[in-house]
Design an enzyme around this catalytic site. Structure first.
Site, mmCIF file in Angstrom:
data_model
loop_
_atom_site.group_PDB
_atom_site.id
_atom_site.type_symbol
_atom_site.label_atom_id
_atom_site.label_comp_id
_atom_site.label_asym_id
_atom_site.label_seq_id
_atom_site.Cartn_x
_atom_site.Cartn_y
_atom_site.Cartn_z
ATOM 1 N N LYS A 1 31.961 51.008 50.366
ATOM 2 C CA LYS A 1 31.989 50.002 49.297
ATOM 3 C C LYS A 1 32.171 50.710 47.973
ATOM 4 O O LYS A 1 31.751 51.856 47.806
ATOM 5 C CB LYS A 1 30.672 49.223 49.266
ATOM 6 C CG LYS A 1 30.783 47.883 48.593
ATOM 7 C CD LYS A 1 31.338 46.869 49.568
ATOM 8 C CE LYS A 1 31.358 45.482 49.026
ATOM 9 N NZ LYS A 1 31.498 44.499 50.106
HETATM 10 N N1 GLU Z 1 34.588 42.513 50.450
HETATM 11 C C1 GLU Z 1 34.655 41.893 51.734
HETATM 12 C C2 GLU Z 1 33.349 42.058 52.488
HETATM 13 O O1 GLU Z 1 32.316 42.263 51.896
HETATM 14 C C3 GLU Z 1 35.871 42.343 52.524
HETATM 15 C C4 GLU Z 1 35.930 43.800 52.843
HETATM 16 C C5 GLU Z 1 37.243 44.248 53.482
HETATM 17 O O2 GLU Z 1 38.066 43.409 53.779
HETATM 18 O O3 GLU Z 1 37.390 45.449 53.661
HETATM 19 O O4 GLU Z 1 33.287 41.914 53.671
#
Ligand code: GLU
Length: 423
Positions: free
Chosen positions: A113
């Protein structure tokens, strides 16, 4: 630390919440101490301080993070958020949730993240672009289709992903679309990606309703957050026959017991800048609206919507966690006593990363799928994952949250055992 001895400040610290959930699942799984240490700590945490020229000629420094929690099952995967409230603890927790989320839906990614501390509401397009590009350039050696693949999250979108893709491609001297997902369709994006998280929430909520014997037409839904997740889920749930009785945003909530017209409400917000004063609906206090009587509560904003301080006021039968970490572990215990059927975040909102996986596969193949192909593959994965979490919970006598964690930890631990430790 057991949830009951935490202060509210500790309870709402996302990393402490992530650790509490991890510890509970690891203990129940009887996981080896050494493996616990490995799985508990993020593999890599990068902090960057990036200088960016503002439109008025001032030079400002922004702080950004990228945390790769685990790369055991594949490249890091997870969004990048832009918000004034970003902290390293939050990004760390969100990265670990991505590890478990990818494992729950069984896609070949680890968890990561990113976040940049900034307020997109006060930044121009040019400033946002410069922040995005410089942040990408600073973490570039850790990114790549086989290393770490970012995606949109809070306050980032397909345009931000296009800038990341372009910056990366300029550095490696060739166009590399698979370095990031959630891109515009014309730059290697996937059909169905913008709707995917909301669609996934709708699929698992339909499954939960069926399990509880409630017809979709009898389901009153309260949604907190009307962004990509809440807005899309609202549209799709209305289409599936649910009655969306209340939408809560950061300024106000709107309520109509007969059901809100979601498309008209989206249009109204576009015109007026707020969902408030929507014709035919009542304005409600945004804090109180969460506790309206309903069949489905969908918190789809940020962390800590339901804590031990308000969980006993929740009046839903199903709580679908559209956001990441909207319910604290201590609140979970209260909801369990109230017999609320919780669909945990790492399952409920996994539709987004699942279609991100499809996007990455399509980019690498150079072959693109139709929207119906994407949607049916997504449905297959969400249904199978829902069934395995719920079966696991019933078989082991644990709640759905713990079951999802146990299932995920077991899969990641197994991958580590198979790979062995490089020395
Ligand atoms: N931000 C989204 C999540 O928290 C998508 C993450 C992604 O597609 O890599 O799942």
């Amino acid at each position: 630390m057991t949830p009951s001895v935490l202060t509210l400040e500790q309870e709402t610290n996302p990393w402490l919440a992530a650790e509490a959930r991890f510890d509970e699942a690891a203990t129940k799984l009887n996981l080896d101490d050494g493996l616990c240490k490995v799985l508990r700590s993020p593999t890599k945490e990068i902090t960057v301080h990036i200088p960016v020229m503002l439109d008025d000629g001032r030079l400002e420094v922004f702080t950004g993070y990228r945390v790769q929690h685990s790369l055991a099952r594949g490249p890091g995967k997870g969004g990048i958020r832009f918000s004034p409230d970003v902290t390293l603890d939050e990004v760390r927790a969100l990265a670990s949730w991505m590890t478990w989320k990818c494992a729950v839906v069984n896609i070949p990614f680890g968890g990561a993240k990113g976040g940049v501390i900034c307020d997109p509401r006060v930044l121009s397009d040019g400033e946002l672009e410069r922040i995005t590009r410089r942040y990408t350039a600073e973490i570039i050696e850790f990114l790549g289709p086989e290393r770490d693949v970012p995606a949109p999250d809070l306050n980032t979108n397909d345009r931000v992903m296009a800038w990341i893709m372009d910056t990366y491609s300029m550095h490696v001297r060739h166009t590399q679309t698979a370095v990031v997902t959630g891109k515009p369709l014309d730059l290697g994006g996937s059909r169905g990606r913008p709707e995917a998280t909301g669609r996934g929430c709708t699929i698992v909520t339909l499954k939960a309703l069926k399990k509880l014997g409630i017809a979709p037409s009898d389901a009153r839904v309260v949604i907190q957050g009307f962004g990509n997740v809440g807005g899309m889920a609202g549209k799709l749930m209305a289409r599936a026959g649910f009655k969306i009785t209340c939408i809560i945003e950061s300024d106000v909530a709107v309520y109509n017991p007969k059901g809100l017209d979601i498309n008209a409400l989206l249009e109204h917000r576009k015109e007026t800048g707020s969902i408030g004063d929507f014709p035919g609906a009542e304005n409600r206090d945004r804090h109180e609206a969460m506790f309206l009587d309903c069949e489905v509560l969908l918190p789809a904003a940020t962390e800590n919507a339901v804590t031990s301080a308000n969980a006993d006021r929740v009046r839903c039968k199903i709580l679908c966690e559209g956001a990441n970490g909207p319910v604290t572990p201590a609140a979970d215990e209260i909801l369990m006593d109230k017999k609320v059927f919780v669909i945990p975040d790492i399952l409920a909102n996994a539709g987004g990363v699942t279609v991100s996986y499809f996007e990455w596969v399509q980019d690498r193949q150079g072959l693109f799928w139709s929207e119906s192909e994407v949607n049916s593959k997504l449905e297959e994965i969400m249904v199978a994952s829902f069934d395995s979490v719920v079966d696991y919970a019933e078989k082991h006598g644990v709640n759905n949250h713990t079951a999802a964690y146990m299932l995920a930890l077991d899969r990641v631990a197994f991958a580590i055992k198979l790979r062995g430790i490089y020395a």
